[in-house]
Design a protein around this motif. Structure first.
Motif, PDB file in Angstrom:
ATOM      1  N   VAL A 516       9.322  -6.074  -2.747  1.00  0.00           N
ATOM      2  CA  VAL A 516       8.944  -4.718  -3.154  1.00  0.00           C
ATOM      3  C   VAL A 516       8.258  -4.750  -4.521  1.00  0.00           C
ATOM      4  O   VAL A 516       7.279  -4.032  -4.752  1.00  0.00           O
ATOM      5  CB  VAL A 516      10.165  -3.782  -3.173  1.00  0.00           C
ATOM      6  CG1 VAL A 516       9.769  -2.383  -3.627  1.00  0.00           C
ATOM      7  CG2 VAL A 516      10.826  -3.729  -1.800  1.00  0.00           C
ATOM      8  N   ASN A 520       4.540  -3.348  -5.290  1.00  0.00           N
ATOM      9  CA  ASN A 520       4.221  -2.366  -6.333  1.00  0.00           C
ATOM     10  C   ASN A 520       3.131  -2.876  -7.269  1.00  0.00           C
ATOM     11  O   ASN A 520       2.265  -2.110  -7.714  1.00  0.00           O
ATOM     12  CB  ASN A 520       5.483  -2.017  -7.130  1.00  0.00           C
ATOM     13  CG  ASN A 520       6.445  -1.171  -6.320  1.00  0.00           C
ATOM     14  OD1 ASN A 520       6.034  -0.442  -5.426  1.00  0.00           O
ATOM     15  ND2 ASN A 520       7.731  -1.266  -6.620  1.00  0.00           N
ATOM     16  N   SER A 578       7.433   3.098  -2.252  1.00  0.00           N
ATOM     17  CA  SER A 578       6.170   2.378  -2.495  1.00  0.00           C
ATOM     18  C   SER A 578       5.088   2.832  -1.527  1.00  0.00           C
ATOM     19  O   SER A 578       3.921   2.988  -1.913  1.00  0.00           O
ATOM     20  CB  SER A 578       6.396   0.871  -2.352  1.00  0.00           C
ATOM     21  OG  SER A 578       7.342   0.411  -3.285  1.00  0.00           O
ATOM     22  N   ARG A 581       3.418   5.972  -2.632  1.00  0.00           N
ATOM     23  CA  ARG A 581       2.442   5.706  -3.699  1.00  0.00           C
ATOM     24  C   ARG A 581       1.121   5.213  -3.102  1.00  0.00           C
ATOM     25  O   ARG A 581       0.040   5.621  -3.534  1.00  0.00           O
ATOM     26  CB  ARG A 581       2.973   4.640  -4.662  1.00  0.00           C
ATOM     27  CG  ARG A 581       4.047   5.120  -5.624  1.00  0.00           C
ATOM     28  CD  ARG A 581       4.402   3.999  -6.601  1.00  0.00           C
ATOM     29  NE  ARG A 581       3.247   3.630  -7.408  1.00  0.00           N
ATOM     30  CZ  ARG A 581       2.951   2.385  -7.776  1.00  0.00           C
ATOM     31  NH1 ARG A 581       3.717   1.388  -7.393  1.00  0.00           N
ATOM     32  NH2 ARG A 581       1.900   2.146  -8.527  1.00  0.00           N
TER      33      ARG A 581
END
Length: 587
Positions: A516, A520, A578, A581
């Motif tokens: 993760v 990101n 995530s 985003r």
């Protein structure tokens, strides 16, 4: 291999003598051999420290770069051998180095179990026999070296005559390793260099002996399966076997960062997991065919390892990667910058790192190579760069010239971090009559470059008290973003126990899973690219960014399936955040 992890190369100087600190405990590490001046000074330092004769190798000598690298590696080899033999002769008493050797091993280690059983034996002949058997099973860690394949400056004599392909920086460094006593590996990183790869063919150590073993081995540091196969096939056709594929995260690593086109670490590892056997069969056929032509007989090829590094932070992640993807080992780099007995970080920088936050580590354009570079906001080199700009003297003196590649203003290549280049470039900029905003942006991009040749060695010189009076005290350090979650100075024992899950150095630290965290970083990277091209985006760039975003979405889908299958709800929650985003990133 007695340990399940290795310590990758850390800058130029941070791991330049790490084998002297960990190899006797069976831990392998990687030394940079880019800078022959650094290795020569370190040879003098360690020779004097160990009361050994030191004969300098002057730059006026023919092939001095190769000779310096060979001499330093030979010294490392001899000193590690001495350390290891002395360690093996010790008694198994509490606190001894030989006990430390076994206690640092992972819990699943057969010889560690043997050691624990032996320690329970009553004193006597049976215990002594058991101890001798354990000593015979002990192995040293490997002394490996790193060559950035494309950092391969051409070299010329004083009269301007080209010294030939065999005397370029990368080839001379390889020759220095090949000529040394070291039984280790060369880690080839930063892309493929056909001239360098072809040159390896000339050295006997890279071919199997009568027992099928190699004195010198090849490790490819790769970012995806396709590039790994292309490079390995090129080498196999020359009769050269790749002993290890070292997969590194594109962005979640230290030093230079080579971003993929949105391919994430998990799917890349899955590629290797699914295609590893087919790749071996294809390479073996090419390799054996070439060896037959060279009249080199080999019955059985050694195991080709697959390892991963970049952003691993917990024992749980470490164990998962090893088991789920059938990996041979992992690499732990940046966390060892906080282990003073392993790496060369000066006290000021060390203390800065212990209090640093996530936002203090950032992806920059500081490298003269034109490749993204992981930088630390509060390094003394970064402060020096800003001070020079404020004083109207941007740029750095260029003494080592390893990264000279720009010929925009000069016939002979110069470095974009040098004051000479930046002065010429700013003069050009001044004549363009740009708006204030455009000028400031262009000026920032010119002056952002740092002198890595000096800055990545400075910490080592400070720590060993070798800094010369007129040398800069400015330190460049390039940790991976994962270091933000480690906030203390640690011992070797603590870090190794953390890796193997015996203690948890990140207890109560809020930290996303390694997959993760990398995701990101890639979303941040994409958003930066979108902002960069927002005003002047063309169809080609838009297609590239759309493809990048789609690849990230495929990666998220892979992770959702993976962690749903493993019933890991916390990571699924992180992934959803995530993904939102990413979906809100409009191109």
């Amino acid at each position: 291999m007695v340990h399940q992890f290795h310590i990758p190369v850390l800058g130029l100087g941070f791991s330049v003598d790490t084998p002297l600190k960990v190899a006797r405990y069976g831990i392998s590490s990687v030394v940079s051999i880019v800078d022959d001046e650094l290795v020569e000074r370190m040879r003098k330092y360690h020779s004097q420290l160990n009361h050994l004769p030191y004969h300098p190798i002057d730059k006026k000598e023919i092939d001095y770069r190769t000779k310096r690298i060979t001499a330093y590696l030979n010294l490392l080899h001899d000193l590690v051998d001495m350390q290891f033999e002395a360690l093996k002769k010790q008694g198994f008493t509490a606190g001894s180095d030989i006990c430390r050797y076994f206690e640092l091993l992972p819990e699943g280690s057969v010889i560690k179990h043997g050691y624990e059983l032996m320690m329970e034996y009553p004193e006597g002949e049976r215990k002594r026999i058991f101890q001798d058997l354990l000593r015979q099973r002990m192995k040293k860690g490997s002394i490996d070296v790193n060559i950035m394949a494309k950092v391969d400056k051409l070299n010329f004599a004083k009269d301007g005559e080209y010294l030939g392909d065999e005397n370029t920086d990368a080839l001379a460094a390889l020759r220095g390793f090949a000529n040394s006593k070291v039984n280790g590996s060369v880690v080839l990183s930063a892309g493929m260099n056909p001239r360098l790869y072809s040159y390896i063919e000339k050295f006997e150590g890279f071919y199997p002996n009568q027992d099928g073993a190699f004195n010198k081995r090849i490790i490819l540091k790769v970012s995806d399966f396709r590039s790994a196969l292309i490079q390995a096939k090129f080498l196999a056709k020359k009769g050269l076997w790749v002993s290890e594929f070292r997969i590194e995260s594109g962005l979640n690593c230290g030093g230079h960062a080579f971003a993929t086109d949105g391919f994430l670490l998990g799917p890349i590892l899955e590629d290797f997991k699914q295609n590893r056997i087919a790749m071996r069969n294809e390479l073996e056929e090419l390799y054996k065919k070439t060896l037959a032509q060279k009249e080199v007989l080999v019955s059985e090829l050694p195991h080709a390892k697959v390892t991963v590094q970049g952003g691993i932070g917990t024992a749980q992640e470490n164990e998962f990667l090893l088991k789920y993807y059938n990996l041979d080992a992992t690499g732990w780099g940046s966390p060892f910058l906080l282990v003073p007995e392993v790496t060369n970080v000066d006290e000021q920088t060390l203390q800065q790192l212990t209090v640093a936050k996530q936002e203090d580590y950032y992806l920059s354009n500081s490298s003269p190579l034109g490749v993204l570079f992981n930088n630390f906001k509060y390094s003394s080199a970064e402060q020096q760069r800003l001070d020079r700009i404020a004083a109207g003297k941007p740029g750095s003196p260029c003494t080592k010239k390893y990264l000279c590649s720009n010929t925009e203003f000069t016939k002979e290549p110069i470095c974009t971090a040098s004051s000479k280049y930046q002065k010429l470039k700013i003069n050009q900029l001044n004549a363009q009559q740009l708006s204030t905003a455009a000028y400031q942006d262009a000026f920032r991009r010119i002056t952002e470059k740092l002198c890595l040749c000096e800055g990545l060695c400075t910490s080592t010189y400070i720590k060993t008290n070798m800094l010369k009076p007129k040398e800069s005290k400015a330190v460049v350090i390039c940790p991976g973003p994962n270091l933000a979650f480690f906030n203390k100075v640690y011992s070797l024992d603590e870090m190794v126990k953390h890796i193997y899950g015996n203690i948890n150095l990140l207890d109560k630290v809020q930290r996303p899973h390694v997959f993760v965290n990398e995701l990101n970083l890639y979303i941040d990277y994409l958003q930066t690219e979108v902002q960069l091209y927002f005003k002047n985006i063309n169809d080609k760039k838009k297609r590239h960014l759309d493809g990048f975003k789609n690849q990230l979405q495929k990666g998220i889908a892979y992770y959702k399936d993976l962690f749903s299958e493993l019933s890991n709800t916390s990571i699924l929650t992180e992934l959803s955040s995530s993904e939102n985003r990413l979906l809100n990133t409009h191109i």
